[in-house]
Design a protein around this motif. Sequence first.
Motif, short mmCIF file in Angstrom:
data_model
loop_
_atom_site.label_atom_id
_atom_site.label_comp_id
_atom_site.label_asym_id
_atom_site.label_seq_id
_atom_site.Cartn_x
_atom_site.Cartn_y
_atom_site.Cartn_z
N LEU A 235 1.03 22.00 -41.04
CA LEU A 235 0.53 20.88 -41.84
C LEU A 235 1.60 19.82 -42.06
O LEU A 235 1.39 18.88 -42.80
CB LEU A 235 0.04 21.39 -43.20
CG LEU A 235 -1.27 22.16 -43.20
CD1 LEU A 235 -1.52 22.76 -44.57
CD2 LEU A 235 -2.40 21.23 -42.84
N PHE B 85 4.18 15.44 -44.94
CA PHE B 85 4.23 15.19 -46.38
C PHE B 85 5.61 14.70 -46.80
O PHE B 85 5.91 14.63 -47.98
CB PHE B 85 3.89 16.47 -47.15
CG PHE B 85 2.43 16.82 -47.12
CD1 PHE B 85 1.56 16.24 -48.03
CD2 PHE B 85 1.94 17.70 -46.19
CE1 PHE B 85 0.22 16.55 -48.00
CE2 PHE B 85 0.59 18.02 -46.16
CZ PHE B 85 -0.28 17.43 -47.07
N ILE C 225 4.45 20.39 -43.57
CA ILE C 225 5.04 20.61 -44.89
C ILE C 225 6.42 21.23 -44.70
O ILE C 225 6.57 22.19 -43.95
CB ILE C 225 4.17 21.56 -45.72
CG1 ILE C 225 2.82 20.92 -45.99
CG2 ILE C 225 4.85 21.91 -47.03
CD1 ILE C 225 1.81 21.85 -46.60
N TYR D 90 4.05 18.68 -55.53
CA TYR D 90 2.82 19.10 -56.20
C TYR D 90 2.90 20.59 -56.54
O TYR D 90 2.46 21.01 -57.61
CB TYR D 90 1.61 18.82 -55.31
CG TYR D 90 0.31 19.22 -55.92
CD1 TYR D 90 -0.25 18.49 -56.96
CD2 TYR D 90 -0.37 20.35 -55.48
CE1 TYR D 90 -1.44 18.87 -57.53
CE2 TYR D 90 -1.56 20.73 -56.06
CZ TYR D 90 -2.09 19.99 -57.09
OH TYR D 90 -3.26 20.38 -57.66
N PHE D 91 3.43 21.37 -55.65
CA PHE D 91 3.60 22.80 -55.85
C PHE D 91 4.40 23.08 -57.13
O PHE D 91 3.97 23.82 -58.01
CB PHE D 91 4.33 23.34 -54.61
CG PHE D 91 4.57 24.82 -54.60
CD1 PHE D 91 3.62 25.67 -54.08
CD2 PHE D 91 5.76 25.34 -55.05
CE1 PHE D 91 3.85 27.04 -54.04
CE2 PHE D 91 6.00 26.70 -55.02
CZ PHE D 91 5.04 27.54 -54.50
N PHE E 166 3.97 17.73 -50.85
CA PHE E 166 3.29 19.00 -51.11
C PHE E 166 4.17 19.87 -52.01
O PHE E 166 3.70 20.47 -52.98
CB PHE E 166 3.01 19.72 -49.80
CG PHE E 166 2.35 21.05 -49.98
CD1 PHE E 166 0.98 21.15 -50.06
CD2 PHE E 166 3.10 22.21 -50.08
CE1 PHE E 166 0.37 22.37 -50.25
CE2 PHE E 166 2.51 23.43 -50.27
CZ PHE E 166 1.13 23.51 -50.35
N LEU F 188 -3.11 13.69 -50.42
CA LEU F 188 -3.79 13.98 -49.15
C LEU F 188 -4.27 12.70 -48.48
O LEU F 188 -4.19 12.56 -47.26
CB LEU F 188 -4.95 14.92 -49.41
CG LEU F 188 -4.50 16.36 -49.64
CD1 LEU F 188 -5.63 17.20 -50.17
CD2 LEU F 188 -3.96 16.94 -48.34
N LEU G 37 -3.26 15.22 -56.27
CA LEU G 37 -3.41 15.95 -55.00
C LEU G 37 -4.31 15.15 -54.04
O LEU G 37 -3.99 15.02 -52.85
CB LEU G 37 -4.02 17.33 -55.28
CG LEU G 37 -4.37 18.14 -54.03
CD1 LEU G 37 -3.12 18.46 -53.25
CD2 LEU G 37 -5.07 19.43 -54.40
N TRP H 175 8.44 24.62 -43.66
CA TRP H 175 7.80 25.62 -44.51
C TRP H 175 6.43 25.98 -43.94
O TRP H 175 6.19 27.11 -43.56
CB TRP H 175 7.69 25.08 -45.95
CG TRP H 175 7.15 26.05 -46.93
CD1 TRP H 175 7.08 27.40 -46.79
CD2 TRP H 175 6.58 25.75 -48.20
NE1 TRP H 175 6.52 27.97 -47.91
CE2 TRP H 175 6.20 26.97 -48.79
CE3 TRP H 175 6.35 24.57 -48.91
CZ2 TRP H 175 5.62 27.04 -50.05
CZ3 TRP H 175 5.77 24.66 -50.16
CH2 TRP H 175 5.41 25.88 -50.72
N ILE H 176 5.52 25.02 -43.90
CA ILE H 176 4.23 25.26 -43.25
C ILE H 176 4.12 24.21 -42.15
O ILE H 176 3.50 23.16 -42.34
CB ILE H 176 3.07 25.14 -44.25
CG1 ILE H 176 3.36 25.96 -45.50
CG2 ILE H 176 1.76 25.61 -43.62
CD1 ILE H 176 2.30 25.85 -46.57
N PHE I 234 -4.31 28.79 -54.00
CA PHE I 234 -3.78 27.42 -54.05
C PHE I 234 -3.77 26.79 -52.66
O PHE I 234 -4.28 25.69 -52.45
CB PHE I 234 -2.36 27.46 -54.63
CG PHE I 234 -1.62 26.15 -54.53
CD1 PHE I 234 -1.97 25.08 -55.33
CD2 PHE I 234 -0.58 26.01 -53.63
CE1 PHE I 234 -1.28 23.88 -55.24
CE2 PHE I 234 0.10 24.81 -53.53
CZ PHE I 234 -0.25 23.75 -54.34
N PRO J 261 -0.46 27.42 -57.90
CA PRO J 261 0.53 27.72 -56.87
C PRO J 261 1.10 29.13 -56.94
O PRO J 261 1.00 29.78 -57.97
CB PRO J 261 1.64 26.72 -57.15
CG PRO J 261 1.02 25.63 -57.86
CD PRO J 261 -0.14 26.18 -58.60
#
Lengths: 503, 477
Positions: free
Chosen positions: A73, A198, A75, A138-139, A135, A183, A179, A69-70, B386, B381
């Motif tokens: 990072l 993550f 993620i 948490y999202f 992540f 991290l 969060l 996804w990202i 976010f 989000p």
Amino acid sequence: MTLLWLIIIPLLGGLAAWILGRDNNTAARWISLVALTLDCVLLAILWLGFSFQPEIGQGRWLIEWNQAWIPQLGISFHLAMDGLSFILVALTLFLGIISVICSWTEIRERVGFFHMNLLWILAGILGVFLALDLFLFYFFWELMLVPMYFLIYIWGHENRVYASLKFFIFTQAGGLFMLLSILALYFIHGGNTGIYTFDYNLLLGTSLTPSTAFWIMAGFLIAFIVKLPVVPFHPWLPDAHTEAPTAGSVILAGLLLKTGAYGLLRFVMPLFPSAAAAIAPTMLGLAVIGIIYGAILAFGQSDLKRLVAYTSVSHMGFVLLGIFAGSATALSGSVMQMVAHGVSTGALFIVVGMIQKRTHTREMGQMGGFWDMAPRLSGVGLVFALASLGLPGFGNFIAEFLVLIGSFRMHAVVTVFAASGFVLAAIYSLWIVQRVFQGEKRDDVHIADLTGRETGMMAALIIVIIWIGFFPRMVLKPVEPVIQAAGSSAFQENPVQIEGGGE
Amino acid sequence: MNIADFTALSPYLALSASTVITMLVLGFYRNHKITVILTLAGLTLSGICISGSLSVLPRDVTPLLTVDPYAYFFLVLLLLAGFAVTAMSYSYLEKHEGHREEFYLLLMLALLGCAVLTAATHFASFFLGIELLSVSLYALAAYFRHSDRSVEAGVKYLILAAVSSAFILFGMALIYAETGSLAFAEIASRVAGAQVRHLPYLSGVTMIIVGLGFKLAVVPFHLWTPDVYEGAPAPVTAFIATASKGAVFALLLRYFTRIDLHAQEALVVIITIIAVASMFIGNLLALLQTNVKRILAYSSISHLGYLLVTILASGPVARIAAAFYLSAYFITTLGAFGVVTVLSGPDRDADQMDDYRGLVWRRPLLASVFTAMLFSLAGIPLTAGFIGKFYIVAAGVGSALWLVVIVLAINSVIGLYYYLRIIIVLFAPVEQKLQREPGLSRSSSIALVSLTVLLVWLGVYPGPAIELIKVTMQSIL
């Protein structure tokens, strides 16, 4: 991919309900119903393909889907389902459909937007139960708050502004500490191994010094015990439950609270086994305080909906007790309690909602003698009051009983106090029945009985609660491998084999 | 200067040239629409020049400017802000009497000042950029000469900007006296070579921090912010909040990266105090406000406090976090002030809570945009805010800055309260029968909708943007 669709369908359904429902209320309702039914069909297809007794060597996930996804990072969009998620996803969809049906006539204003919020909450909850990337978790954790906030704020009762703000700020504050912990874990794992990720599976083996582990765990713990809620982090709950529209209360009690318990089971216990064991005595103490305190406060309420809200505090105490008791039996009791409480308390909120819609009050002082006028409504109320007090034959009995026998061997004193919750539950449950359904009939109050739609909805709830009361293995079998995996890592005690059948 | 130098400078030249052309055209033919079109064309031309001259980067153009991808990245953000502000101003100024066209000239000049700041690596260009920006902003803030509040805002901005310029000049003089250089790179090497006395040098840097602190409106240099935000015309407020602050921040980041902030313990302490104070005071004072423009003013103070965390944190993650957060902040703030602009009438700006009561039932599009922007400011989000906040916290945790990170977390919760208060008003039930109000002008709705799309895109699929930022931020070294 199927897992992703489970989340996307409610999101799209919500948008469709909003856009098409601007001028047509019935369309919004049907769209929501169809979207959730589609989700159920998907889940059923998955279910047919599962075997809940994984072979040795097979991964612990029944189905998994992973997509970057990202990537910068570390993620990924990583979804997976095991027995525990399966049970909770099924509960989510069931209560979701019930919520749509119970709002059918209650919500008359801005119907399209209401259903969008409803479906988006459900999508957020499904995401929480399926996410395996911290992540992403948490999202979704944050995502489900916003529509819930709107649900309480726009369609709630008198004191809704205060209640919705309090709900949002309490849970958001807890989430931010989580969060920070996520991290911290991310950077420690990255520093140790050079892999910044993550991903849950990879983070599981992070080696932490005891004090670091404790602080990181504390961040997760805060988020989850605010949500559960554990006394003294509960003040948002009575307000939010009381002020929310019926569907909102059902989802809050039935599902949102469960995300807290799920977080404890999925993240706190496996990621920080020793830190969790260290904090267990405190948690057990808070659990017992919660059980007794919630029950006593419930008894002191004159607002019927608030009463039911406080019973949640009490029942969630059992969940917490089971999770931290350190035995597999208690743990399976907790899972059972999550399901049974979701159904029975959700049903009680619906009963309260139906009474409020008919009499325009939630004050028990203005109720009484409903049995003559509305026998079906009162009968249903009686059934769920009995379920709530833990009468054998209902799922709640199995759940609380398993928690108590599971924890008795290790924490006898705590268990004895917790068991008093049974007695207190009997008092407040019968109190509801006496004050509302029996007692003197009032001349100034008239109450209509259940309509066909309502009867069908309540029948479904009754069938489910009795079904899991008589066949608890329906719930326990899928989660068994999960509990054994948790047990082997966290507890020394050998898992107790759970026998099927209540009576 | 050779061809490559000119190519590298072409976006800046395009901005200057289009300003001059607009001015000349104005001398012959005064027309609001044509001026707007010329302005937008100038911005577009500058954007085209950016894409055309990427190949010559990075490049030192004269000792004054370093044109590198870092500068271009912020220039793109500035152009975006220019576009949005121009689009919003068109319908806003249409409602007002008097001369409207000079507004765009001043806007372009201010933008040019900002643009210079992003590439400045020398005290001379630094100061030129700051002054060009400030002088244009005095006039912009006081653009409605017949409105007392607008004039008050202009005068306030004038006095404070003059004071801040004085501080900056004094700081530069001290640093020059110690190091004998005005170029960032040389100053850094002299300081590293330990040929300077610490006290005068540090006083110089501190004075520059004070001067830039006024521009960034961080505590304790924030006192002008609420009044100027409230009094200035809404599009100008949007510009001050985004382009002006963003450019100054870009300069600050470049400067501190060059001189290695972390080598100077005292500076780290000063910035930590400023960051913590900005977060707390910005958020706590915002709780007390009832005026939407003032709430946004205080909220921007706290957001600059969050951004300072990225200056304290070290490593590439911190710079990526800064750039990403700034992008998110640009989009969000432009969107929020865009809504304020659109709702404003000829007599006054829409800054009272009552202007927003039940807006979602009257103008669903506008209210949805505003809600999305507020959620982004609060860091919820699906929005860019976010991911931005997440990145900042990640940068802070990665550098073990526990104090500021925990302060940031606490402040996010405080901030939530007043953002939700606006949202509550937006969604308040209204008694009277729904009456859909007239639609938006085309330019504003295009601007607002594209900002919202960007916001959600960055919030849901930030990967490509992060990759781009990562590449550009490497060039700062």
